[in-house]
Design a protein around this motif. Structure first.
Motif, PDB file in Angstrom:
ATOM      1  N   ASN A 235      22.557  39.627  47.042  1.00 11.67           N
ATOM      2  CA  ASN A 235      22.984  40.397  45.872  1.00 11.67           C
ATOM      3  C   ASN A 235      21.925  41.385  45.412  1.00 11.67           C
ATOM      4  O   ASN A 235      21.805  41.680  44.224  1.00 11.67           O
TER       5      ASN A 235
ATOM      6  N   ARG B 162      27.774  40.454  45.120  1.00 10.94           N
ATOM      7  CA  ARG B 162      27.835  40.863  43.711  1.00 10.94           C
ATOM      8  C   ARG B 162      28.846  39.987  42.971  1.00 10.94           C
ATOM      9  O   ARG B 162      29.976  39.793  43.402  1.00 10.94           O
ATOM     10  N   GLU B 163      28.427  39.473  41.809  1.00 11.49           N
ATOM     11  CA  GLU B 163      29.242  38.506  41.077  1.00 11.49           C
ATOM     12  C   GLU B 163      29.956  39.085  39.868  1.00 11.49           C
ATOM     13  O   GLU B 163      30.900  38.467  39.359  1.00 11.49           O
ATOM     14  N   SER B 164      29.504  40.242  39.379  1.00 15.59           N
ATOM     15  CA  SER B 164      29.999  40.734  38.098  1.00 15.59           C
ATOM     16  C   SER B 164      30.173  42.246  38.141  1.00 15.59           C
ATOM     17  O   SER B 164      29.398  42.940  38.810  1.00 15.59           O
ATOM     18  N   PRO B 165      31.134  42.787  37.378  1.00 13.10           N
ATOM     19  CA  PRO B 165      31.270  44.245  37.316  1.00 13.10           C
ATOM     20  C   PRO B 165      30.123  44.914  36.575  1.00 13.10           C
ATOM     21  O   PRO B 165      29.961  46.130  36.653  1.00 13.10           O
ATOM     22  N   TYR B 166      29.316  44.125  35.882  1.00 12.69           N
ATOM     23  CA  TYR B 166      28.211  44.673  35.085  1.00 12.69           C
ATOM     24  C   TYR B 166      26.911  44.779  35.864  1.00 12.69           C
ATOM     25  O   TYR B 166      25.944  45.352  35.387  1.00 12.69           O
ATOM     26  N   GLU B 167      26.882  44.207  37.057  1.00  8.90           N
ATOM     27  CA  GLU B 167      25.697  44.319  37.891  1.00  8.90           C
ATOM     28  C   GLU B 167      25.719  45.640  38.652  1.00  8.90           C
ATOM     29  O   GLU B 167      26.781  46.130  39.029  1.00  8.90           O
TER      30      GLU B 167
ATOM     31  N   ARG C  95      30.920  37.072  47.278  1.00  7.61           N
ATOM     32  CA  ARG C  95      31.339  36.882  45.887  1.00  7.61           C
ATOM     33  C   ARG C  95      32.419  37.919  45.585  1.00  7.61           C
ATOM     34  O   ARG C  95      32.589  38.891  46.310  1.00  7.61           O
ATOM     35  N   ASN C  96      33.102  37.739  44.463  1.00  5.93           N
ATOM     36  CA  ASN C  96      34.320  38.508  44.214  1.00  5.93           C
ATOM     37  C   ASN C  96      34.115  40.008  44.093  1.00  5.93           C
ATOM     38  O   ASN C  96      35.013  40.789  44.419  1.00  5.93           O
ATOM     39  N   TYR C  97      32.946  40.459  43.593  1.00  3.70           N
ATOM     40  CA  TYR C  97      32.708  41.888  43.367  1.00  3.70           C
ATOM     41  C   TYR C  97      31.870  42.523  44.484  1.00  3.70           C
ATOM     42  O   TYR C  97      31.216  43.537  44.273  1.00  3.70           O
TER      43      TYR C  97
ATOM     44  N   GLN D 101      37.015  33.216  48.293  1.00  2.00           N
ATOM     45  CA  GLN D 101      36.653  34.397  47.516  1.00  2.00           C
ATOM     46  C   GLN D 101      37.832  35.355  47.412  1.00  2.00           C
ATOM     47  O   GLN D 101      38.606  35.499  48.368  1.00  2.00           O
TER      48      GLN D 101
ATOM     49  N   LYS E  98      38.781  42.553  43.784  1.00  2.00           N
ATOM     50  CA  LYS E  98      37.725  43.206  43.003  1.00  2.00           C
ATOM     51  C   LYS E  98      36.613  43.808  43.872  1.00  2.00           C
ATOM     52  O   LYS E  98      35.641  44.339  43.340  1.00  2.00           O
TER      53      LYS E  98
END
Length: 317
Positions: free
Chosen positions: A164, A189-194, A227-229, A254, A258
């Protein structure tokens, strides 16, 4: 003893080498890379330059978070080799500002190992330049932070560039070793904010030279989401024929709704995108402006830190 030796071939150095590692103690300060790391200063505010002379160094190396700005320079990736054979990593980098140049890093554990990591890298603002990174499954674990890989050869089989980090690869050879099924990437990547993901610019996704004659037996994909993102950009690259027309594949457990998997101006027999998977995040970028967000200057803020290292890079397309 600290050696002050002119070494103009070292990218980004001030011309001074702080220590030398040699298989022959008479030629340097240390006989192992690990010993040189352990004796390096903690929290150095300037590069601590270690010249690793030609040889095969069979060891596991940890660069802890307190050892920042460590720069390892070898005599060429086929001459200075750090080698391990284990489930785990050959070199584990945690100190920010790390740089490696002209070095080969190998984990030779092979296909039977659950994770034969050659490089585990969580060092922010780290660089590999003119290096060879060789393994099988999980070769390069780009854990976190901003990372840059230039003119490197990376070998593997399954998910062999993963993690990541926000990592940019320019002018690298991404080599698939023989295996019936190959996945080049598994970005996590786990989050849209990363602001993380992998960018490959002017790289080649192809077979390793020793396995070229078995290319027709291999089915490869550019990646799958760990991961999802999961985010991967393939820009202006060569994609060889063993890459399946669908391009990407699912990872068990997964989601795929996204992910961001984009391609731009790629060439080669595997670059035709007509048969790519029909996921909402899989797309071909239509113009340079859309691709710019994945370039080094934007994605890893390269202009703020890479120029001080003396490593060539392209800020845009």
């Amino acid at each position: 003893m600290v050696l002050l030796i002119s070494f103009n071939a070292v990218a980004g150095s001030s011309g001074s080498i702080n220590s030398i590692v040699s298989k022959d103690r008479n030629s340097g300060n240390y006989t192992t890379v690990g010993e040189a790391i352990r004796n390096a200063p903690e929290f150095s505010q300037k590069p601590y330059i270690i010249h690793v002379l030609a040889g095969i160094y069979q060891e596991y190396i940890l660069i802890p978070s307190t050892k920042i700005n460590i720069h390892l320079f070898g005599d060429g990736p086929n001459h200075t080799i750090i080698l391990a054979n284990q489930n785990g990593s050959t070199i584990d980098i945690r100190g920010e500002g790390f740089m490696a140049q002209n070095i080969g890093v190998i984990n030779s554990a092979g296909l039977d190992a659950s994770a034969a990591v050659a490089v585990r890298n969580e060092a922010n603002n780290s660089i590999f330049f003119q290096c060879s990174i060789q393994g099988f499954q999980d070769t390069l674990w780009a854990v976190s932070g901003r990372q840059f890989y230039k003119n490197c050869d990376i070998y593997g089989t399954v998910d062999f560039i993963y993690g990541n980090a926000a990592a940019v690869f320019q002018d690298c050879m991404i080599y698939a070793r023989y295996r019936q099924f190959v996945t080049f990437t598994a970005q996590s990547r786990e989050s849209p904010y990363e602001k993380t993901g992998f960018t490959f610019q002017r790289c080649s996704f192809t077979m390793s030279p020793e396995d070229e004659d078995r290319k027709s037996e291999v089915r490869a994909t550019l990646g799958r989401p760990l991961r999802n993102y999961s985010t991967v950009a393939i820009l202006q690259c060569y994609i060889d024929s063993m890459v399946d027309p669908k391009g990407w594949e699912e990872m068990s457990g997964q989601g795929i709704d996204k992910v961001t998997y984009v391609e731009f101006e790629n060439v080669g027999p595997g670059s035709n995108t007509d048969g790519r998977v029909d996921w909402s995040g899989v797309r071909v970028l239509g113009n340079h402006n859309q691709a710019l967000v994945f370039t080094a200057s934007y994605f890893i803020d390269a202009d703020s830190w890479i120029p001080t290292r003396g490593v060539p890079y392209d800020s845009e397309l």
